[in-house]
Design a protein around this motif. Structure first.
Motif, PDB file in Angstrom:
ATOM      1  N   MET A   4       1.153   3.915  -3.088  1.00 48.08           N
ATOM      2  CA  MET A   4       0.830   5.325  -2.880  1.00 48.08           C
ATOM      3  C   MET A   4       1.973   6.223  -3.363  1.00 48.08           C
ATOM      4  O   MET A   4       1.743   7.248  -4.027  1.00 48.08           O
ATOM      5  CB  MET A   4       0.529   5.598  -1.409  1.00 48.08           C
ATOM      6  N   THR A  23      -7.509   1.636   5.285  1.00 47.00           N
ATOM      7  CA  THR A  23      -6.921   0.315   5.497  1.00 47.00           C
ATOM      8  C   THR A  23      -7.792  -0.556   6.391  1.00 47.00           C
ATOM      9  O   THR A  23      -8.749  -0.080   7.001  1.00 47.00           O
ATOM     10  CB  THR A  23      -5.520   0.466   6.122  1.00 47.00           C
ATOM     11  N   ILE A  63      -3.761   6.559   4.166  1.00 52.34           N
ATOM     12  CA  ILE A  63      -4.298   5.403   3.450  1.00 52.34           C
ATOM     13  C   ILE A  63      -5.431   4.730   4.230  1.00 52.34           C
ATOM     14  O   ILE A  63      -5.268   4.353   5.397  1.00 52.34           O
ATOM     15  CB  ILE A  63      -3.182   4.390   3.164  1.00 52.34           C
ATOM     16  N   SER A 115      -7.505   8.281   1.279  1.00 49.41           N
ATOM     17  CA  SER A 115      -7.174   7.653  -0.004  1.00 49.41           C
ATOM     18  C   SER A 115      -8.342   6.964  -0.698  1.00 49.41           C
ATOM     19  O   SER A 115      -8.165   6.412  -1.781  1.00 49.41           O
ATOM     20  CB  SER A 115      -6.043   6.631   0.195  1.00 49.41           C
ATOM     21  N   ALA A 122       0.827  -1.208   0.000  1.00 48.78           N
ATOM     22  CA  ALA A 122       0.000   0.000   0.000  1.00 48.78           C
ATOM     23  C   ALA A 122       0.861   1.258   0.000  1.00 48.78           C
ATOM     24  O   ALA A 122       0.583   2.214  -0.734  1.00 48.78           O
ATOM     25  CB  ALA A 122      -0.932  -0.011   1.210  1.00 48.78           C
TER      26      ALA A 122
END
Length: 361
Positions: free
Chosen positions: A275, A309, A307, A349, A271
């Motif tokens: 990004m 998650t 992010i 995100s 991840a």
């Protein structure tokens, strides 16, 4: 002729008994005001006595400098006071967190943790467990439910209890402490579908020897199928580990005729790498593309674009695994598997899919 004066040691000057290699268990019991049997119980089964009693005997041991003879203790109790644990990697932040709480919980009751690192290699994991058994570990902590085909047989032959961590499967006959990885990614994908996404990509960790990665991948596929959607072979890619791998996999799925509107990353390093690659290539996250991950490493919330998650309670898993294995050691068959819930953490995100995708260079 004057007699030479013996030097006064710091311990003697303080009125303390000098430490001696001749101190016995009986001396510790006498100092603590308990029976020798009580000291033995504290040393061999610390979980069955009170905190106050453990503390009193610990003070006596430290004051007298008593060191139990490990070989004699193991012969008398059939226990060595050690627990073995094999983790796939130490580079994973949530494994490191679990190891720390596992160790701390075991230390509180007098156990020592022996740690191995398999690098996701079942053969290496098997060899490390064999070595630990040869050293006389009382129990073993593992990660995941899929292992070398001979591992469970070996543990059964040696009658050594074990617990699988970071995985939970309803109906499993193995002791497990962790999350249902399939359910976690099924729910995660369902959430993203609810935002309006229909074109998905997934950066999956190699699942050959990783049943957790395989379960996450299948969770994504099953959620999509339930909504009449699918994922193309070009958008389901695999890699081993690391941010650099995440960057390469991200570029691969985006360089397709119909790029996805959301990229699901199967681990935290993928991840973060994805990004970084998206930002370098000029994608406006989440306007152009949603990008989500797993593990919830600390850095994922600190990046310029934080992010979204799935969070796993790593610390709780480590501490609970220790308690489960201690319960099983105290009474075989008494411990039960523990399921933890994964949590979706929504950050910057992720969002609705773009109506039209901006061209990127």
């Amino acid at each position: 002729m004057a007699k030479s004066r013996q030097p006064v040691t710091e311990e003697a000057d303080a009125g303390k008994k000098p430490r001696s290699s001749g101190v016995t268990l009986r001396d510790v019991a006498r100092f603590a005001g308990v029976s020798s049997a009580t000291v033995s119980r504290v040393m061999n089964n610390p979980e069955v006595v009170s905190d106050e009693l453990r503390s009193r005997i610990k003070v006596a041991i430290e004051h007298l400098g008593w060191v139990p003879h490990a070989a004699a203790r193991a012969l008398a109790t059939q226990r060595t006071g050690t627990i073995g644990a094999v983790f796939p990697t130490l580079a994973n932040e949530h494994f490191a967190t679990a190891i720390q709480t596992l160790q701390e919980t075991l230390e509180q009751v007098g156990y020592t943790l022996l740690l191995g690192c398999s690098q996701y290699d079942p053969e290496r994991e098997y060899r490390q467990v064999r070595t630990m058994l040869e050293r006389g570990v009382d129990a073993v902590v593992l990660v995941g439910e899929a292992h070398h085909p001979d591992l469970y047989t070996l543990l059964a032959q040696r009658q050594v209890p074990y617990v699988n961590t970071f995985a939970y499967r309803e109906g499993s006959d193995k002791l497990c402490v962790g999350i249902d990885n399939h359910q976690a990614f099924f729910d995660f994908t369902t959430y993203l579908i609810g935002l309006g996404h229909q074109r998905f990509a997934m950066l999956s960790q190699n699942a050959d020897s990783n049943d957790r990665a395989r379960a996450r991948r299948e969770g994504v596929r099953d959620a999509l199928a339930e909504h009449g959607l699918g994922i193309t072979a070009a958008h389901m890619v695999e890699g081993y580990w690391g941010a650099r791998e995440g960057r390469a996999l991200f570029s691969k799925v985006m360089d397709t005729p119909q790029p996805p509107t959301v990229v699901i990353c199967g681990n935290g390093s993928f991840a973060m790498g994805a990004m970084l690659e998206a930002m370098q290539k000029g994608y406006d996250i989440p306007k152009d593309l949603s990008l989500v991950g797993f593990d919830d490493f600390e850095l994922m919330s600190e990046l310029p674009i934080s992010i979204t998650t799935v969070r796993v309670p790593s610390a709780e898993i480590g501490a609970t695994a220790a308690k489960v294995i201690l319960a099983e050691l105290a009474q075989k068959g008494s411990a039960q598997s523990v399921k933890f819930d994964a949590e979706i953490i929504v950050r910057q995100s992720s969002g609705a899919p773009p109506k039209t995708r901006r061209k990127t260079g």
